[in-house]
Design an enzyme around this catalytic site. Structure first.
Site, PDB file in Angstrom:
ATOM      1  N   SER A   1     -35.782 -18.983  22.154  1.00  0.00           N
ATOM      2  CA  SER A   1     -36.569 -20.261  22.581  1.00  0.00           C
ATOM      3  C   SER A   1     -36.555 -20.222  24.264  1.00  0.00           C
ATOM      4  CB  SER A   1     -35.641 -21.457  22.412  1.00  0.00           C
ATOM      5  OG  SER A   1     -34.569 -21.469  23.107  1.00  0.00           O
ATOM      6  N   LYS A   2     -37.509 -21.129  24.636  1.00  0.00           N
ATOM      7  CA  LYS A   2     -37.422 -21.099  26.109  1.00  0.00           C
ATOM      8  C   LYS A   2     -36.361 -20.948  27.056  1.00  0.00           C
ATOM      9  CE  LYS A   2     -42.084 -22.970  26.933  1.00  0.00           C
ATOM     10  NZ  LYS A   2     -43.141 -24.126  27.864  1.00  0.00           N
ATOM     11  N   ARG A   3     -35.356 -21.405  26.704  1.00  0.00           N
ATOM     12  CA  ARG A   3     -34.084 -21.320  27.538  1.00  0.00           C
ATOM     13  C   ARG A   3     -33.697 -19.471  27.656  1.00  0.00           C
ATOM     14  NH1 ARG A   3     -31.749 -22.430  22.375  1.00  0.00           N
ATOM     15  NH2 ARG A   3     -30.688 -20.771  21.372  1.00  0.00           N
TER      16      ARG A   3
END
Length: 493
Positions: free
Chosen positions: A256-258
């Site tokens: 994910s974007k994390r």
């Protein structure tokens, strides 16, 4: 269905950006089709009317094309099995539902939301799985059902799941996966809104589009027995199935974007080339030999085998992607990189459009110098920005570290005077001057090279110092060195 006539599909739902896991699945479909002289179909599964939107459709198409995936049939291309958006195929689903109702494979269910909630609550209280099997509606007389429909009573159409036996998914990646029919509820085919559910629409579309191989994410594995039952009830030959494991971040959680980036657009914005992302994702978990890393799309297709895809989740390795991207950047000509660099330098404020247009050959030289140091295009302003502009601002702590040593303080002024006196400003004369002074002082050249680099560029790392100073030019370099010499006088003794 002729299994020798390979037809695969990528069928995203347009509810957001195209993520890495999705594009890898699309890649595997594309590679499988190209290897087998087959057809790659793009189908937009937009029956989720609340979440689907036109912007996401356009985003999906842009992302696929950006990474190099052109579809043989689908939106804008058309083909013999269109239309290729599910919202344009509702009549087909209604017709298929009528066929299942007429054959007795499906039934009208009039259970209200309250009745279904009560059923689930009762199942929980009795500590059993809430597997709904239609109750009184499953065997309701068709005439009675029609009367209730004509009276305006809401209904759904449910599949009459066999209560005995097993449904086996013969998976090309993980082998046979068995599901007990008794654990499958009578699932909805058509909602009370007269729109199809995912399982029904996907199965009908795959059958009518003559898809020979369904290659998709393993989050759909639990849907497959339901779709097999639909195929069989419609009298259609089953496609082959392959369920691709998901892509995880280094922490073994869903990417994910994390983790820095998740969608194709994220990777494009972070400076990755489409051909590098294509290459990396095509290899990720695909079972290629460990020493095989850099391939053109046609070479990847030639080597691709779906049965070699790992059944375990693939772990995304940013360092590996950076290494692959660096290879593709090195394959770009300096002229190509200069065209990429120019708008980035303008956007960063390092240079003006006019300045770059006046001397594109210089930018080409700069990119030739920096090409081997880049791993992502987003690094270009940081690596090349100091070649433009006038004075630079120094980090005070780094300035003292680089220029505050006694040897540098004593000899930097003399080095500056010798550089000013040069009749020619070339890599050779610059190197001769710096190394000559260091030798006279019986010191290694690095004692002058490192502080000189920092004074001229504001950086502790750059391409070769003498090539860098030559491209910086006499005027810009000497102006910065004079500023550094003045600031050195203010350093504490």
């Amino acid at each position: 269905m002729d299994k020798s006539r390979i037809r695969v599909r990528y069928a995203p739902s347009p509810t957001g950006s195209l993520h890495v896991g999705g594009v890898r699945t699309a890649l595997f479909n594309w590679l499988f089709a190209r290897k087998n002289n087959g057809t790659f179909v793009l189908r937009i599964e937009d029956t989720d009317l609340e979440r689907s939107n036109e912007e996401s459709v356009e985003q999906l198409k842009r992302s696929l094309r950006w990474i190099g995936l052109e579809w043989d049939e689908g939106p804008e291309v058309d083909g013999p099995h269109g239309p290729y958006r599910q919202t344009e195929r509702f009549d087909l689903y209604r017709e298929a539902a009528r066929k299942l109702l007429d054959s007795g494979a499906a039934y009208y269910d009039f259970a209200t939301a309250e009745e279904l909630a009560e059923f689930r609550e009762r199942a929980r209280a009795e500590k059993r799985q809430p597997i709904y099997t239609g109750g009184e509606y499953r065997e309701m007389d068709p005439d009675e059902a029609r009367k209730r429909i004509e009276a305006g009573e809401p209904f759904t159409v449910r599949f009459k799941t066999p209560r005995e036996g097993q449904t086996v998914v013969e998976d090309m990646i993980r082998g046979p996966v068995t599901f007990e029919n008794a654990n499958l509820e009578d699932f909805v085919l058509m909602k009370s809104t007269d729109t199809p559910t995912y399982n029904f629409a996907a199965a009908v579309d795959d059958a009518w589009m003559e898809i020979s191989h369904v290659i998709r994410g393993d989050d759909h594995l639990s849907n497959t027995p339901r779709q097999i039952l639909i195929y069989e009830a419609l009298g259609r030959e089953l496609p082959a199935f392959a369920h691709v494991p998901q892509v995880l971040g280094p922490d073994k959680k869903k990417l994910s974007k994390r983790h820095g980036a998740a969608s194709v657009e994220d990777f494009a914005a972070q400076g990755y080339l489409p051909e590098a992302l294509f290459n990396y994702l095509a290899l990720l978990g695909a079972g290629y030999a460990a020493d095989e890393e850099i391939f053109a799309p046609n070479e990847l297709a030639e080597r691709f085998r779906i049965d070699r895809v790992s059944g375990n989740p693939a772990v995304f390795d940013e360092k590996k992607l950076n290494a692959v991207n660096a290879v593709y950047l090195r394959r770009k000509s300096p002229e190509e990189l200069a065209l990429v660099a120019a708008p980035m330098l303008v956007e960063s404020g390092a240079a003006t459009t006019e300045e770059l247009q006046r001397d594109m050959p210089r930018l080409t030289e700069i990119m030739a110098l920096l090409r081997d140091r880049l791993s992502r295009t987003i690094e270009i302003p940081g690596f090349a920005g100091y070649f433009y502009g006038g004075e630079i601002e120094y980090d005070p702590l780094e300035f003292e570290k680089q220029l505050g040593k006694e040897f540098v303080r004593e000899n930097f002024p003399e080095l500056l005077e010798r550089l000013k006196a040069l009749s020619e400003w070339t890599e050779e004369t610059l190197e001769e001057t710096v190394r000559g002074l260091a030798a006279e002082k019986e010191k290694g050249a690095r004692h002058l090279i490192h502080p000189l680099r920092f004074a001229a560029t504001g950086r502790t790392v750059s391409a070769g110092l003498f090539e860098t100073l030559a491209l910086l030019g006499r005027k810009r370099t000497l102006m910065r060195l004079e500023k550094a010499a003045k600031e050195m006088k203010r350093l504490p003794v």
